[in-house]
Scaffold this motif. Structure first.
Motif, mmCIF file in Angstrom:
data_model
loop_
_atom_site.group_PDB
_atom_site.id
_atom_site.type_symbol
_atom_site.label_atom_id
_atom_site.label_comp_id
_atom_site.label_asym_id
_atom_site.label_seq_id
_atom_site.Cartn_x
_atom_site.Cartn_y
_atom_site.Cartn_z
ATOM 1 N N SER A 10 0.863 -1.171 0.000
ATOM 2 C CA SER A 10 0.000 0.000 0.000
ATOM 3 C C SER A 10 0.902 1.224 0.000
ATOM 4 N N VAL A 11 0.321 2.377 -0.186
ATOM 5 C CA VAL A 11 1.086 3.619 -0.178
ATOM 6 C C VAL A 11 1.797 3.803 1.158
ATOM 7 N N SER A 12 1.076 3.595 2.257
ATOM 8 C CA SER A 12 1.692 3.830 3.564
ATOM 9 C C SER A 12 2.681 2.735 3.934
ATOM 10 N N LEU A 13 2.435 1.490 3.502
ATOM 11 C CA LEU A 13 3.400 0.419 3.766
ATOM 12 C C LEU A 13 4.704 0.682 3.020
ATOM 13 N N ARG A 68 -14.862 7.664 3.732
ATOM 14 C CA ARG A 68 -14.176 8.794 3.126
ATOM 15 C C ARG A 68 -13.889 9.849 4.175
ATOM 16 N N VAL A 69 -12.659 10.358 4.153
ATOM 17 C CA VAL A 69 -12.272 11.459 5.033
ATOM 18 C C VAL A 69 -11.737 12.590 4.162
ATOM 19 N N ALA A 70 -12.413 13.738 4.213
ATOM 20 C CA ALA A 70 -12.012 14.891 3.416
ATOM 21 C C ALA A 70 -10.968 15.699 4.179
ATOM 22 N N VAL A 71 -10.047 16.310 3.445
ATOM 23 C CA VAL A 71 -9.025 17.174 4.044
ATOM 24 C C VAL A 71 -9.002 18.474 3.241
ATOM 25 N N MET A 72 -9.155 19.585 3.948
ATOM 26 C CA MET A 72 -9.273 20.886 3.287
ATOM 27 C C MET A 72 -8.346 21.880 3.982
ATOM 28 N N GLY A 73 -7.347 22.329 3.272
ATOM 29 C CA GLY A 73 -6.433 23.293 3.865
ATOM 30 C C GLY A 73 -5.307 23.650 2.927
ATOM 31 N N LYS A 74 -4.586 24.687 3.289
ATOM 32 C CA LYS A 74 -3.383 25.049 2.557
ATOM 33 C C LYS A 74 -2.283 24.041 2.881
ATOM 34 N N ASN A 75 -1.184 24.119 2.185
ATOM 35 C CA ASN A 75 -0.085 23.186 2.407
ATOM 36 C C ASN A 75 0.411 23.246 3.843
ATOM 37 N N SER A 76 0.687 22.086 4.386
ATOM 38 C CA SER A 76 1.299 21.978 5.708
ATOM 39 C C SER A 76 1.860 20.574 5.847
ATOM 40 N N ASP A 77 2.740 20.394 6.812
ATOM 41 C CA ASP A 77 3.248 19.046 7.068
ATOM 42 C C ASP A 77 2.104 18.125 7.482
ATOM 43 N N THR A 78 1.134 18.666 8.225
ATOM 44 C CA THR A 78 0.006 17.853 8.690
ATOM 45 C C THR A 78 -0.860 17.402 7.522
ATOM 46 N N PHE A 79 -1.059 18.273 6.527
ATOM 47 C CA PHE A 79 -1.835 17.892 5.352
ATOM 48 C C PHE A 79 -1.200 16.687 4.669
ATOM 49 N N LEU A 80 0.123 16.710 4.512
ATOM 50 C CA LEU A 80 0.824 15.601 3.872
ATOM 51 C C LEU A 80 0.743 14.339 4.724
ATOM 52 N N ILE A 81 0.898 14.500 6.017
ATOM 53 C CA ILE A 81 0.803 13.360 6.942
ATOM 54 C C ILE A 81 -0.561 12.689 6.830
ATOM 55 N N LEU A 82 -1.608 13.493 6.715
ATOM 56 C CA LEU A 82 -2.968 12.951 6.689
ATOM 57 C C LEU A 82 -3.233 12.080 5.459
ATOM 58 N N PHE A 83 -2.583 12.372 4.343
ATOM 59 C CA PHE A 83 -2.756 11.508 3.169
ATOM 60 C C PHE A 83 -2.256 10.103 3.463
ATOM 61 N N PHE A 84 -1.041 10.007 3.995
ATOM 62 C CA PHE A 84 -0.490 8.691 4.321
ATOM 63 C C PHE A 84 -1.242 8.048 5.486
ATOM 64 N N ALA A 85 -1.714 8.866 6.416
ATOM 65 C CA ALA A 85 -2.468 8.335 7.562
ATOM 66 C C ALA A 85 -3.786 7.718 7.125
ATOM 67 N N ALA A 86 -4.443 8.340 6.154
ATOM 68 C CA ALA A 86 -5.690 7.771 5.644
ATOM 69 C C ALA A 86 -5.433 6.398 5.047
ATOM 70 N N SER A 87 -4.331 6.271 4.285
ATOM 71 C CA SER A 87 -3.966 4.972 3.731
ATOM 72 C C SER A 87 -3.711 3.965 4.850
ATOM 73 N N ARG A 88 -2.993 4.378 5.878
ATOM 74 C CA ARG A 88 -2.661 3.472 6.982
ATOM 75 C C ARG A 88 -3.902 3.043 7.753
ATOM 76 N N ALA A 89 -4.883 3.919 7.838
ATOM 77 C CA ALA A 89 -6.104 3.598 8.578
ATOM 78 C C ALA A 89 -7.152 2.913 7.704
ATOM 79 N N GLY A 90 -6.831 2.680 6.440
ATOM 80 C CA GLY A 90 -7.779 2.021 5.559
ATOM 81 C C GLY A 90 -8.897 2.917 5.081
ATOM 82 N N LEU A 91 -8.692 4.227 5.126
ATOM 83 C CA LEU A 91 -9.711 5.187 4.731
ATOM 84 C C LEU A 91 -9.447 5.701 3.320
#
Length: 524
Positions: free
Chosen positions: A22-25, A73-96
């Motif tokens: 997977s992406v996060s793996l 589905r989990v939506a993410v809305m915001g300007k660029n940040s380290d947290t925004f990038l983290i959340l993409f991989f986190a969604a993959s890790r959580a199966g979302l």
């Protein structure tokens, strides 16, 4: 040949578990080797690969703590940040399923994406929380969470060994199969309502592999990422592939031109992707001549058409920078073709050849028959990185395919060496008196005028000619004495008579969607 049935079921289960991807793996495997290498720099924060991987796990635990289940589905809305990038991989890790949303959307446009995706939660920048709350009442959203709260929780978990271990112990959540959805990537909606392109784990992993090879990426490129992460180019062509290589990314919150130039000089940036909507004003910015860009060796452009005159001027003034034309679309994750630096001399207007994971053909869109070399036709694709259809839109998904090929909607010309040149979007071609005119060709002719900042050419309804070639022009600041006839005279030097704009308007700005793409439907 399959081995199913040759071993006891328990052994087969163990083999499948060992083969999972997977992406996060994949990122976790990279992090295990890179460890203390800096993966990400944002503002005054730096994340090593080990720490970033732990942060992804902590964020995944927080998402699951909301009660979200695999496939939600989990939506993410915001300007660029380290947290925004983290959340993409986190969604993959959580199966979302991650649903990136442009932070500039409001009202009905925002409501549409939330409702269409049936997102159960939205993670939002603090400054846009009120905008989201305004649509919550009429949507199925169960949770609205501030991005700052996600970051605070990540920092708390990373500072507490017991909590961190508890989160790490939950990494068995990362049980996604390669066929599982990982993202709904909404199209820009320039010609119709946005559609959610369904991207699987397999599609994105294949895309990263093709991107790295075709753009000559290395772990030492020292890339700068200023373009918005909600857009597929910044996330899937640059950020994620570079992280899979073990590179160090400098992330900017917004594509501020003076800051971009300053960071190139001060941080010795080696790779930079910008959309033409940023390259054009950057090429005219007074700071450009004041900054040392000697570290920059790779410059990529894409997401919309780059004026050839601007590109050639940059290449002439900075001959040591290798420019890459990146062409694609959301449904392809998005990169399809690349024009490499050494190919620009002979084919400056070309979109290049397909990347290593993409196969293309050029056909008559009405028959599906391949056209002759040099004849305009629709480019169609086959690839493991192709989307799996439009979310909840079976009819539009069916319309997007022809004989097992994805229909791009782009009109191109293929040459004998396999390079394509984009003529136009099929829906943007102008029919004037029964003769087809590509708006891009007229735009390139007008861009030759030194006073033109931006131009868009469309077909305006006309009683006699069906459509009249119409140019809408934005002049550079301080320029006022340019007239329509002066523009026509310029285009007559390179264009046939029927392509010369019959109507020209000068405006203060061109209509664009929230991704910065030109909305020609509004001009029409």
């Amino acid at each position: 040949m399959t081995t199913t049935g040759q071993f006891p079921s328990s052994v087969e289960d163990q083999i499948r578990t060992s083969q999972r991807n997977s992406v996060s793996l994949q990122f976790a495997r990279v992090a295990a080797t890179q460890r203390d290498t800096i993966a990400l720099k944002y503002q005054d924060r730096s994340w090593t690969y080990t720490r970033l991987n732990q942060a992804i796990t902590a964020a995944a635990a927080q998402l699951r703590g909301l009660g979200l289940q695999a496939g939600d589905r989990v939506a993410v809305m915001g300007k660029n940040s380290d947290t925004f990038l983290i959340l993409f991989f986190a969604a993959s890790r959580a199966g979302l399923v991650h649903v990136p949303i442009n932070f500039a959307l409001t009202g009905p446009e925002l409501q549409y994406l939330v409702d269409d995706s049936a997102s159960a939660a939205i993670i939002v920048d603090d400054e846009y929380e009120a905008t989201v709350q305004a649509v919550v009442g009429s949507s199925g959203l169960e949770h609205v969470v501030k991005i700052s709260h996600i970051l605070e929780r990540i920092e708390t978990v990373l500072a507490d060994q017991a909590e961190l271990q508890e989160a790490v112990d939950l990494e068995h959540w990362d049980a996604a199969e390669e066929s599982d959805l990982v993202q709904l990537l909404y199209t820009s909606g320039t010609t119709s309502a946005p559609k959610g392109a369904m991207l699987t784990q397999r599609a994105l992993l294949a895309h990263y592999n093709g991107t790295v090879q075709s753009l000559d990426m290395t772990a030492n490129d020292n890339p700068l990422v200023p373009m918005p992460l909600y857009h597929s180019a910044a996330m899937h062509v640059f950020s994620a592939p570079y992280l899979m290589l073990g590179a160090t990314i400098r992330l900017m919150r917004t594509p501020d031109i003076p800051e971009i130039l300053q960071r190139i000089e001060e941080e010795h940036i080696g790779s930079l992707f910008l959309a033409p909507t940023v390259w054009v004003p950057l090429s005219q910015h007074p700071d450009l001549a004041k900054r040392d860009l000697s570290s920059l060796t790779k410059a990529q452009y894409g997401a919309s058409i780059m004026p050839v005159t601007v590109l050639q001027r940059l290449r002439h003034e900075y001959p040591k920078i290798g420019f890459y034309n990146c062409f694609g679309q959301s449904e392809m994750a998005p990169l399809c073709t690349v024009l490499r630096p050494e190919e620009h001399d002979q084919r400056p207007a070309s979109a290049g050849r397909p990347i290593v994971t993409v196969k293309l053909r050029v056909v008559d869109p009405s028959t599906g028959n391949e056209v002759d070399i040099g004849t305009p036709g629709e480019v169609q694709y086959q690839s493991p990185q192709l989307f799996s259809g439009y979310w909840n839109k079976p009819d539009q998904t069916a319309d997007a395919f022809m004989g097992g090929w994805f229909r791009s909607g782009d009109l191109v010309v293929l040459d004998e060496d396999g390079y394509i040149e984009v003529v136009d979007r099929i829906k943007d071609v102008i029919n004037t008196g029964g003769v087809l005119v590509a708006s891009r060709e007229v735009e390139d002719a007008i861009y030759r005028h030194p006073a033109v900042a931006e131009v868009a050419v469309v077909g305006r309804a006309h009683e006699k000619w069906i459509e009249q070639v119409t140019a809408v022009i934005v002049l550079k600041d301080g320029v006022e004495n340019v007239g329509a006839e002066e523009i026509r005279d310029l285009t007559r030097e390179t264009l046939a008579r029927h392509k010369v704009p019959g109507h020209i308007e000068f405006v203060a700005e061109l209509p664009r969607n929230q991704s910065g793409k030109l909305l020609k439907r509004e001009l029409k």
